[in-house]
Design a protein around this motif. Structure first.
Motif, mmCIF file in Angstrom:
data_model
loop_
_atom_site.group_PDB
_atom_site.id
_atom_site.type_symbol
_atom_site.label_atom_id
_atom_site.label_comp_id
_atom_site.label_asym_id
_atom_site.label_seq_id
_atom_site.Cartn_x
_atom_site.Cartn_y
_atom_site.Cartn_z
ATOM 1 N N LEU A 10 0.828 -1.211 0.000
ATOM 2 C CA LEU A 10 0.000 0.000 0.000
ATOM 3 C C LEU A 10 0.865 1.265 0.000
ATOM 4 O O LEU A 10 0.362 2.357 -0.258
ATOM 5 N N TYR A 67 -5.154 5.100 -0.750
ATOM 6 C CA TYR A 67 -5.388 4.502 0.571
ATOM 7 C C TYR A 67 -5.612 5.581 1.627
ATOM 8 O O TYR A 67 -6.531 5.491 2.452
ATOM 9 N N VAL A 75 -7.343 -3.624 2.954
ATOM 10 C CA VAL A 75 -7.770 -2.221 2.945
ATOM 11 C C VAL A 75 -9.046 -2.029 3.746
ATOM 12 O O VAL A 75 -9.132 -1.146 4.615
#
Length: 407
Positions: free
Chosen positions: A209, A219, A345
């Motif tokens: 990420l 993100y 996520v």
């Protein structure tokens, strides 16, 4: 016809189980806010230390959720969504039962940390599973149902805490979780995840990420849009008795009632935002509307000077309705990333938002000493609103996005 009915029943099972799981999750998560004062007084904490010790325990719980969000997110992408749904509920149920036996604040803090780790996995895994199983045209309805039913766990927590001793309330929460664990044996794994599992691709790599500016900022935007939600819950509602005093209420505000009214509003808001996003066919427009409504509700809450405690609780309900884009916010996070990163996520984002209270509370306490309770809260609240609006402005629209892809 029978085949369609059977398919509908199969699709509804994950939604029902995820909704009930989130119901128990919210019960246990918010129970501490409701029993904070009586439980700390029972542990011989003086009136002058209730806020500081309460913040210490909340921060420990949220620290556990930060760690748990990462652990469960990685597990969800590597081992499957169901592994998280089983493991998380078992951990937080046992921890909450043990909470009923604490005799010191440090024991309390340790168990809130462990419970936080368990609580971290419930919502992200549930939303991910529902989003991947339901047809893309109606997944907004499914996730809205999960959240709307789930947040009513706070209402049950209030009534249980009102009827029973705080220790019994923790026992009941743990027992509900263990009972729900049995129902989860009827849930099936996401077909999208099964297909990705066959491929030789990296899954659940949390550090990926941060591998490129594009992915990192995408993100970060997912986290930023949720900050006003937990500012309201973690500061304005959790410490509602202190805000009641600050605005001059002569009748003491009960934190449990404030939480209950807030979460009734939140349940209605979650359903409204889900329906609105389907009507507008836009996640971004809906989030923008609810963030602006949250801003308005915060301003009214901090500046009203009515001497009616009923008005105060009504404003708690308004705050809850305004932040009722919680399910939508987690759904957006799930829709922004591919199947090999989706659980990571969707599980870490809400827990980083919850964990942001570890930043809000020290800032709030520092500013409180300089400007007073309401002004300090207003300054922190403004920052969260501005960050959320910036994130919405730059965010990709994900309504009806096909989720069958990888990063």
């Amino acid at each position: 016809m029978q085949k369609n009915t059977r398919a509908g029943q199969l699709l509804s099972i994950p939604v029902i189980v995820a909704a009930l799981g989130y119901f128990v999750d919210i019960y246990d998560l918010l129970l501490f806010s409701i029993v904070r004062v009586p439980s700390l007084k029972a542990l011989q904490v003086g009136d002058g230390e209730l806020m500081e010790q309460g913040i210490y325990l909340i921060n420990m719980q949220m620290a556990g959720m930060l760690l748990g969000g990462i652990l469960w997110g990685i597990t969800g992408d590597k081992k499957g969504r169901l592994s998280v749904l089983f493991g998380s509920i078992l951990l937080y149920s046992v921890a909450n039962i043990l909470n009923g036996f604490v005799t010191t604040v440090d024991q309390y803090a340790l168990l809130r940390f462990i419970a936080g780790i368990g609580l971290a996995g419930e919502l992200g895994a549930g939303i991910t599973l529902v989003a991947e199983i339901l047809p893309k045209e109606i997944r907004g309805y499914g996730t809205a149902i999960v959240a709307s039913v789930g947040v009513l766990g706070a209402v049950l927590a209030y009534f249980i805490a009102d009827m029973f001793n705080w220790k019994i309330a923790y026992f009941i929460g743990g027992g509900l979780g263990l009972a729900l664990l049995v129902l989860r044996f009827n849930v099936f794994e996401s077909g999208i995840f099964k297909e990705v599992k066959k491929e030789n691709k990296s899954r659940g790599n949390f550090f990926s990420l941060f591998s490129s500016p594009r992915i990192f900022f995408k993100y970060l935007r997912c986290i930023m849009i949720g900050l006003p939600i937990w500012f309201v819950i973690g500061i304005l509602i959790t410490f509602s008795p202190e805000f009641g005093k600050a605005i001059g209420l002569t009748v003491p505000v009960e934190a449990g009632k404030a939480v209950m009214f807030c979460y009734i509003g939140l349940s209605l808001g979650d359903m409204s935002s889900g329906l609105l996003s389907q009507y507008l066919q836009s996640r971004r427009k809906t989030v923008f509307i609810f963030v602006m409504l949250t801003c308005l509700a915060i301003v009214v809450y901090l500046n009203q000077r009515s001497q009616s405690v009923a008005v105060f609780y009504t404003l708690c309900g308004l705050l809850g309705y305004a932040i009722g884009y919680w399910a939508l916010f987690v759904t957006i996070a799930a829709e922004q990333f591919g199947t090999n990163m989706r659980a990571t996520v969707a599980t870490t984002v809400p827990n980083f938002v919850r964990g942001s209270v570890n930043i809000f509370t020290p800032a709030f306490l520092l500013l409180k000493n300089l400007y007073g309770v309401t002004a300090a809260a207003g300054l922190v609240g403004i920052v969260t609103i501005l960050l959320a609006l910036l994130a919405v402005w730059k965010m990709e629209e994900t309504f009806s996005k096909d989720l069958n892809y990888t990063e």
